[in-house]
Design a protein around this motif. Structure first.
Motif, PDB file in Angstrom:
ATOM      1  N   ILE A  20     -40.139 -62.446 -46.051  1.00  0.00           N
ATOM      2  CA  ILE A  20     -41.387 -61.866 -45.534  1.00  0.00           C
ATOM      3  C   ILE A  20     -41.127 -60.395 -45.238  1.00  0.00           C
ATOM      4  O   ILE A  20     -40.243 -60.062 -44.450  1.00  0.00           O
ATOM      5  N   ILE A  21     -41.913 -59.539 -45.882  1.00  0.00           N
ATOM      6  CA  ILE A  21     -41.792 -58.093 -45.693  1.00  0.00           C
ATOM      7  C   ILE A  21     -43.110 -57.606 -45.107  1.00  0.00           C
ATOM      8  O   ILE A  21     -44.171 -57.838 -45.688  1.00  0.00           O
ATOM      9  N   VAL A  22     -43.049 -56.969 -43.939  1.00  0.00           N
ATOM     10  CA  VAL A  22     -44.258 -56.482 -43.266  1.00  0.00           C
ATOM     11  C   VAL A  22     -44.127 -54.979 -43.068  1.00  0.00           C
ATOM     12  O   VAL A  22     -43.138 -54.501 -42.502  1.00  0.00           O
ATOM     13  N   ASP A  23     -45.117 -54.243 -43.553  1.00  0.00           N
ATOM     14  CA  ASP A  23     -45.122 -52.772 -43.452  1.00  0.00           C
ATOM     15  C   ASP A  23     -43.806 -52.175 -43.949  1.00  0.00           C
ATOM     16  O   ASP A  23     -43.235 -51.267 -43.358  1.00  0.00           O
ATOM     17  N   GLY A  24     -43.292 -52.744 -45.048  1.00  0.00           N
ATOM     18  CA  GLY A  24     -42.091 -52.206 -45.682  1.00  0.00           C
ATOM     19  C   GLY A  24     -40.774 -52.652 -45.081  1.00  0.00           C
ATOM     20  O   GLY A  24     -39.715 -52.262 -45.554  1.00  0.00           O
ATOM     21  N   GLN A  25     -40.820 -53.481 -44.035  1.00  0.00           N
ATOM     22  CA  GLN A  25     -39.602 -53.937 -43.359  1.00  0.00           C
ATOM     23  C   GLN A  25     -39.429 -55.444 -43.556  1.00  0.00           C
ATOM     24  O   GLN A  25     -40.342 -56.221 -43.288  1.00  0.00           O
ATOM     25  N   ASP A  50     -49.621 -54.651 -43.795  1.00  0.00           N
ATOM     26  CA  ASP A  50     -49.397 -54.993 -45.204  1.00  0.00           C
ATOM     27  C   ASP A  50     -48.219 -55.951 -45.275  1.00  0.00           C
ATOM     28  O   ASP A  50     -47.254 -55.808 -44.523  1.00  0.00           O
ATOM     29  N   PHE A  51     -48.301 -56.918 -46.192  1.00  0.00           N
ATOM     30  CA  PHE A  51     -47.179 -57.847 -46.325  1.00  0.00           C
ATOM     31  C   PHE A  51     -46.880 -58.137 -47.785  1.00  0.00           C
ATOM     32  O   PHE A  51     -47.731 -57.995 -48.655  1.00  0.00           O
ATOM     33  N   ILE A  52     -45.629 -58.528 -48.012  1.00  0.00           N
ATOM     34  CA  ILE A  52     -45.170 -59.022 -49.308  1.00  0.00           C
ATOM     35  C   ILE A  52     -44.376 -60.293 -49.026  1.00  0.00           C
ATOM     36  O   ILE A  52     -43.531 -60.317 -48.135  1.00  0.00           O
ATOM     37  N   GLY A  63     -50.551 -58.497 -49.882  1.00  0.00           N
ATOM     38  CA  GLY A  63     -51.853 -58.448 -49.236  1.00  0.00           C
ATOM     39  C   GLY A  63     -51.744 -57.794 -47.883  1.00  0.00           C
ATOM     40  O   GLY A  63     -50.767 -57.111 -47.591  1.00  0.00           O
ATOM     41  N   TYR A  64     -52.750 -58.024 -47.075  1.00  0.00           N
ATOM     42  CA  TYR A  64     -52.721 -57.510 -45.709  1.00  0.00           C
ATOM     43  C   TYR A  64     -53.306 -58.550 -44.783  1.00  0.00           C
ATOM     44  O   TYR A  64     -54.030 -59.455 -45.210  1.00  0.00           O
ATOM     45  N   VAL A  65     -52.945 -58.414 -43.531  1.00  0.00           N
ATOM     46  CA  VAL A  65     -53.476 -59.303 -42.506  1.00  0.00           C
ATOM     47  C   VAL A  65     -53.890 -58.440 -41.318  1.00  0.00           C
ATOM     48  O   VAL A  65     -53.188 -57.498 -40.962  1.00  0.00           O
TER      49      VAL A  65
END
Length: 75
Positions: A20-25, A50-52, A63-65
């Motif tokens: 899980i990657i959130v805002d590039g982290q 933003d997430f990946i 996508g984004y949450v």
């Protein structure tokens, strides 16, 4: 300045085990220092994130949450 407010996000994927990657982290468990894998429930600072979801051998899910304080969201 107001204290940061947090919301709860539950990330899941098929198959399980995606990073899980959130805002590039990459999200990391502070106790084990290993990356957090799906399915997982995490606290995030409120706002649009933003997430990946990344799983080797599969296409990234992106996508984004919208994280809202005190609210639980499923992704």
């Amino acid at each position: 300045m107001q204290p940061k407010q947090f919301g709860i996000v539950h990330f899941d994927s098929q198959p399980h085990g995606a990073s899980i990657i959130v805002d590039g982290q990459v999200l990391v468990n502070p106790d084990t220092e290993e990356s957090i894998k799906t399915p997982a429930t995490v606290e995030l600072v409120e706002g649009r994130r933003d997430f990946i979801l990344r799983l080797e051998g599969s296409e990234d899910a992106t996508g984004y949450v919208d994280v809202i304080a005190g609210v639980s969201v499923n992704v």
